[in-house]
Scaffold this motif. Structure first.
Motif, PDB file in Angstrom:
ATOM      1  N   ALA A   4      37.728  41.724  32.406  1.00 35.05           N
ATOM      2  CA  ALA A   4      38.397  41.404  33.670  1.00 35.05           C
ATOM      3  C   ALA A   4      38.912  39.977  33.663  1.00 35.05           C
ATOM      4  N   GLY A   5      38.093  39.051  33.141  1.00 32.27           N
ATOM      5  CA  GLY A   5      38.530  37.661  33.061  1.00 32.27           C
ATOM      6  C   GLY A   5      39.725  37.486  32.157  1.00 32.27           C
ATOM      7  N   ALA A   6      39.667  38.075  30.962  1.00 32.91           N
ATOM      8  CA  ALA A   6      40.782  37.961  30.023  1.00 32.91           C
ATOM      9  C   ALA A   6      42.037  38.618  30.576  1.00 32.91           C
ATOM     10  N   ALA A   7      41.885  39.759  31.241  1.00 34.73           N
ATOM     11  CA  ALA A   7      43.035  40.479  31.789  1.00 34.73           C
ATOM     12  C   ALA A   7      43.737  39.654  32.861  1.00 34.73           C
ATOM     13  N   CYS A  14      37.619  31.170  32.521  1.00 37.10           N
ATOM     14  CA  CYS A  14      38.990  31.679  32.437  1.00 37.10           C
ATOM     15  C   CYS A  14      39.925  31.074  33.481  1.00 37.10           C
ATOM     16  N   GLY A  15      39.444  30.147  34.304  1.00 41.21           N
ATOM     17  CA  GLY A  15      40.323  29.464  35.244  1.00 41.21           C
ATOM     18  C   GLY A  15      40.743  30.299  36.422  1.00 41.21           C
ATOM     19  N   LEU A  16      39.860  31.164  36.924  1.00 41.30           N
ATOM     20  CA  LEU A  16      40.191  32.124  37.963  1.00 41.30           C
ATOM     21  C   LEU A  16      39.405  31.857  39.235  1.00 41.30           C
ATOM     22  N   PHE A  17      39.750  32.597  40.287  1.00 47.43           N
ATOM     23  CA  PHE A  17      38.881  32.722  41.446  1.00 47.43           C
ATOM     24  C   PHE A  17      38.069  33.994  41.278  1.00 47.43           C
ATOM     25  N   GLY A  18      36.765  33.893  41.466  1.00 47.55           N
ATOM     26  CA  GLY A  18      35.894  35.065  41.396  1.00 47.55           C
ATOM     27  C   GLY A  18      34.843  34.987  42.477  1.00 47.55           C
ATOM     28  N   LEU A  19      34.682  36.057  43.229  1.00 49.82           N
ATOM     29  CA  LEU A  19      33.723  36.099  44.335  1.00 49.82           C
ATOM     30  C   LEU A  19      32.596  37.065  44.043  1.00 49.82           C
ATOM     31  N   LYS A  20      31.353  36.559  44.130  1.00 48.56           N
ATOM     32  CA  LYS A  20      30.181  37.426  44.227  1.00 48.56           C
ATOM     33  C   LYS A  20      29.847  37.502  45.707  1.00 48.56           C
ATOM     34  N   PRO A  21      30.110  38.618  46.348  1.00 45.16           N
ATOM     35  CA  PRO A  21      29.914  38.684  47.804  1.00 45.16           C
ATOM     36  C   PRO A  21      28.446  38.809  48.175  1.00 45.16           C
ATOM     37  N   SER A  22      28.188  38.781  49.469  1.00 47.91           N
ATOM     38  CA  SER A  22      26.846  39.099  49.965  1.00 47.91           C
ATOM     39  C   SER A  22      26.451  40.480  49.458  1.00 47.91           C
ATOM     40  N   LEU A  23      25.189  40.634  49.107  1.00 49.65           N
ATOM     41  CA  LEU A  23      24.722  41.930  48.629  1.00 49.65           C
ATOM     42  C   LEU A  23      25.034  43.010  49.660  1.00 49.65           C
ATOM     43  N   ALA A  80      31.170  31.827  45.103  1.00 50.37           N
ATOM     44  CA  ALA A  80      32.441  32.009  44.412  1.00 50.37           C
ATOM     45  C   ALA A  80      32.670  30.868  43.439  1.00 50.37           C
ATOM     46  N   SER A  81      33.426  31.160  42.387  1.00 51.47           N
ATOM     47  CA  SER A  81      33.909  30.120  41.483  1.00 51.47           C
ATOM     48  C   SER A  81      35.409  30.004  41.649  1.00 51.47           C
ATOM     49  N   VAL A  82      35.872  28.782  41.802  1.00 50.06           N
ATOM     50  CA  VAL A  82      37.310  28.520  41.894  1.00 50.06           C
ATOM     51  C   VAL A  82      37.646  27.432  40.881  1.00 50.06           C
ATOM     52  N   ASN A  83      38.745  27.608  40.161  1.00 49.22           N
ATOM     53  CA  ASN A  83      39.077  26.609  39.151  1.00 49.22           C
ATOM     54  C   ASN A  83      39.417  25.279  39.822  1.00 49.22           C
ATOM     55  N   TRP A  84      38.935  24.201  39.209  1.00 44.32           N
ATOM     56  CA  TRP A  84      39.246  22.876  39.734  1.00 44.32           C
ATOM     57  C   TRP A  84      40.260  22.152  38.845  1.00 44.32           C
ATOM     58  N   CYS A  85      39.983  22.059  37.550  1.00 43.02           N
ATOM     59  CA  CYS A  85      40.819  21.250  36.674  1.00 43.02           C
ATOM     60  C   CYS A  85      40.784  21.813  35.257  1.00 43.02           C
TER      61      CYS A  85
END
Length: 466
Positions: free
Chosen positions: A159-162, A187-196, A417-422
Motif C-alpha cells: 500500500a505504501g509503495a503503491a 514512504c512520505g504519506l499520510f496514514g491514519l490508524k483510527p480509533s479501534l 496518524a503519520s504525516v510527512n514533514w520533510c
C-alpha cells in the motif's frame, strides 16, 4: 497539468461531476502507471485489469446520467492483501497461505464497492503481517519508490509503495503495531490508524485496525466517510457516526491548542537525529502558529514494550508450531526464529504477565494523552533501512524494537496518524506522528491537515526508472 494517475480523489470527484474527466480514462492511466512501476516496486499481489475497466465503465455511465453512487464513484483504490475481497485469495503474505479465492467481501471491500470505487487490485504484505518490512515468502521484496534500495516498512508495504508510485489516490492498509503509520513515515504519506472499531473489519482482534494511506489528508478524509459505515460482522466496532470527514477537515487553528511533545520513548531503538529534528521542527511550527507545545516524558517502559513483544510472539508461536516441518520451511526463516526463539518456553504465568503489561501500556497511553489536546512525536526511530532487511536492526530476537513510538496507541484504542514533514538531504521522507483522544479521529485528521499546511515544501513524487 497533474497526470491523471496522480490526480487526487477530491480533484477526480470534481472533474467527474463537471464531465472534464472520465473514470475510464483515469483507470487506463493508472493501469499504465502500474505497468511502468511494478517491475521495480513490486507493490501488487494481484492486478484487476478487466475488473477495474468494467467498474470504471459502469462508473462513467453513472456520472453521465447524474447518478453517482458516492463522491468516490469511479475513483481508483487498492486494498491490502489481507483486506479480504470476493474472488481474490488472501494468503496473508506467506508462501504456505491459502490461495483459494474468497467467497465474500470483508466490510471494507464491501463499502468501497458500494461507493463505486474502482478496485485496482490487492497490495503486498510480509509473512503473516508480522514484519515491519517489504519482505515476503510469497511476494518477494516490495521496494520503496523514493529509492529502490530502501525499505517501505510494513506490514502495509505494498500500500505504501503503491501510493508513492501513483497507483491512484486511495489505498487501505492495516495496523496492529504501526503497520499503516510506519510505511506512511518511510514512504512520505499520510496514514491514519483510527480509533479501534471506527472502521469495521473482519475478523476483529484486539488492537487491529484498518486505515487509509494517501498522498493527502483530504483524500483519506473522503475515504473515511465511506469505510466507516457500519457492518455487523465487526463485534468490536464503534456506534456509527455519520460524520462528513472531508467537510469537517479545514479550519483548525493552532491557537489555544495544548500539544504534548514526546521526543524519545526511552525504550526500543534510539531515535536518529533526523527523526528528532523533524519532530522538533513540527513542534516549533505549531508553536509559532499559536499552540502551546509542552515537552513531556515517555509513558512507555521497557517492560511494557517487552510485554507486547512477548504477546505477539506467543500468538504467532501457536500458529507456526501448528504447521508441519515442511510448511515451516517455506516461511521466512527470520519470522520462524522471531516467534520460536523463546515463546516455546513461556509459562502460563509469563503469558499472563505479558498481557498485563499490555493493559498497563494501554492505561499509561490514555493517561499521557489526556493531559493534552493532542500529542506529537516521531513516527519511527529511524529514517530508513535496506529493502532486503526484515527489520531495521535485522535481529529476530529483538525484531520489534522500532515500534515503540506507534504500538501503544493500537492497544489504547486512540487515533494516531503519520504525516510527512520533510525530506533528508538525499531525498528520503521523514514523518511525524499525531495522537488524539479516543474517538477523536476527525480531530487528528484536522491537526494533520494543519501540519500539512505548515510543513516545508515537499519533493516531487518519484518517477519509474527508465
Amino acid at each position: 497539468m497533474t497526470p491523471l494517475y496522480a490526480t487526487s480523489a477530491a480533484e477526480l470527484t470534481e472533474a467527474y461531476a463537471a464531465g472534464r474527466l472520465s473514470p475510464v480514462e483515469v483507470t487506463e492511466a493508472v493501469l499504465a502507471r502500474i505497468e511502468a512501476w511494478e517491475p521495480h516496486a513490486n507493490a501488487f499481489y494481484r492486478v484487476h485489469h478487466d475488473g477495474a475497466r468494467a467498474a470504471a465503465k459502469a462508473a462513467e455511465a453513472r456520472w453521465r446520467d447524474g447518478r453517482p453512487l458516492s463522491p468516490l464513484d469511479g475513483v481508483p483504490i487498492t486494498l491490502k492483501e489481507n483486506v479480504v475481497s470476493k474472488g481474490d485469495p488472501a494468503p496473508i503474505g506467506v508462501a504456505i497461505g491459502d490461495t483459494t479465492p474468497k467467497t465474500e467481501d470483508s466490510p471494507i471491500a464491501a463499502r468501497v464497492r458500494e461507493a463505486g470505487c474502482v478496485l485496482l487490485g490487492k497490495t503486498t504484505m510480509p509473512d503473516y503481517g508480522m514484519l515491519s518490512s517489504g519482505r515476503s515468502s510469497i511476494h518477494g521484496t516490495t521496494r520503496n519508490p523514493w529509492r529502490l534500495d530502501r525499505n517501505t516498512a510494513g506490514s502495509s508495504s505494498g500500500a505504501g509503495a503503491a501510493a508513492v508510485a501513483g497507483y491512484g489516490p486511495l489505498h487501505v492498509g492495516t495496523d496492529i503495531g504501526g503497520s499503516v503509520r510506519l510505511p506512511a513515515h518511510h514512504c512520505g504519506l499520510f496514514g491514519l490508524k483510527p480509533s479501534l472499531g471506527r472502521i469495521p473489519i473482519h475478523p476483529p482482534f484486539m488492537g487491529r485496525c484498518a486505515g487509509p494511506m494517501t498522498r493527502t489528508v483530504r483524500d483519506s478524509a473522503m475515504l473515511m466517510s465511506a469505510i466507516t459505515r457500519p457492518d455487523a460482522r465487526d463485534y468490536m466496532s464503534l456506534p456509527y457516526d455519520p460524520v462528513d470527514y472531508a467537510a469537517g477537515l479545514e479550519g483548525l487553528s493552532a491557537k489555544g491548542l495544548r500539544i504534548g511533545l514526546i521526543r524519545k520513548m526511552g525504550t526500543g531503538l534510539e531515535p536518529e537525529t533526523g527523526v528528532l529534528a523533524a519532530a522538533d521542527a513540527a513542534a516549533r511550527a505549531l508553536a509559532d502558529a499559536g499552540a502551546e507545545v509542552v515537552e513531556t516524558p515517555s509513558f512507555l517502559t521497557p517492560a511494557m514494550l517487552d510485554g507486547i513483544c512477548r504477546f505477539f510472539e506467543a500468538r504467532s508461536y501457536n500458529d507456526v508450531m501448528a504447521l508441519s516441518a515442511e510448511q515451516r520451511a517455506k516461511i521466512l526463516p527470520f519470522v520462524v526464529e522471531w516467534c520460536t526463539w523463546r515463546a516455546g518456553g513461556f509459562s502460563g504465568a509469563e503469558v499472563m504477565d505479558a498481557y498485563m503489561q499490555v493493559v498497563a501500556m494501554r492505561e499509561a497511553a490514555v493517561k499521557a494523552v489526556a493531559a493534552f489536546d493532542f500529542v506529537l512525536s516521531p513516527t519511527a526511530p529511524i529514517v530508513s533501512y535496506p529493502a532486503e532487511a526484515h527489520s531495521p536492526n535485522e535481529d529476530p530476537h529483538d525484531a520489534l524494537a522500532h515500534i515503540a513510538y506507534t504500538v501503544a496507541y493500537n492497544f489504547s484504542e486512540q487515533p494516531a496518524a503519520s504525516v510527512n514533514w520533510c525530506f533528508t538531504d538525499d531525498g528520503l521522507p521523514v514523518g511525524v506522528q499525531l495522537i488524539g483522544q479516543r474517538f477523536d479521529d476527525l480531530g487528528v485528521m484536522r491537526l494533520a491537515r494543519l501540519v500539512e499546511q505548515l510543513r516545508p515544501a515537499q519533493n516531487a513524487w518519484p518517477e519509474p526508472p527508465q
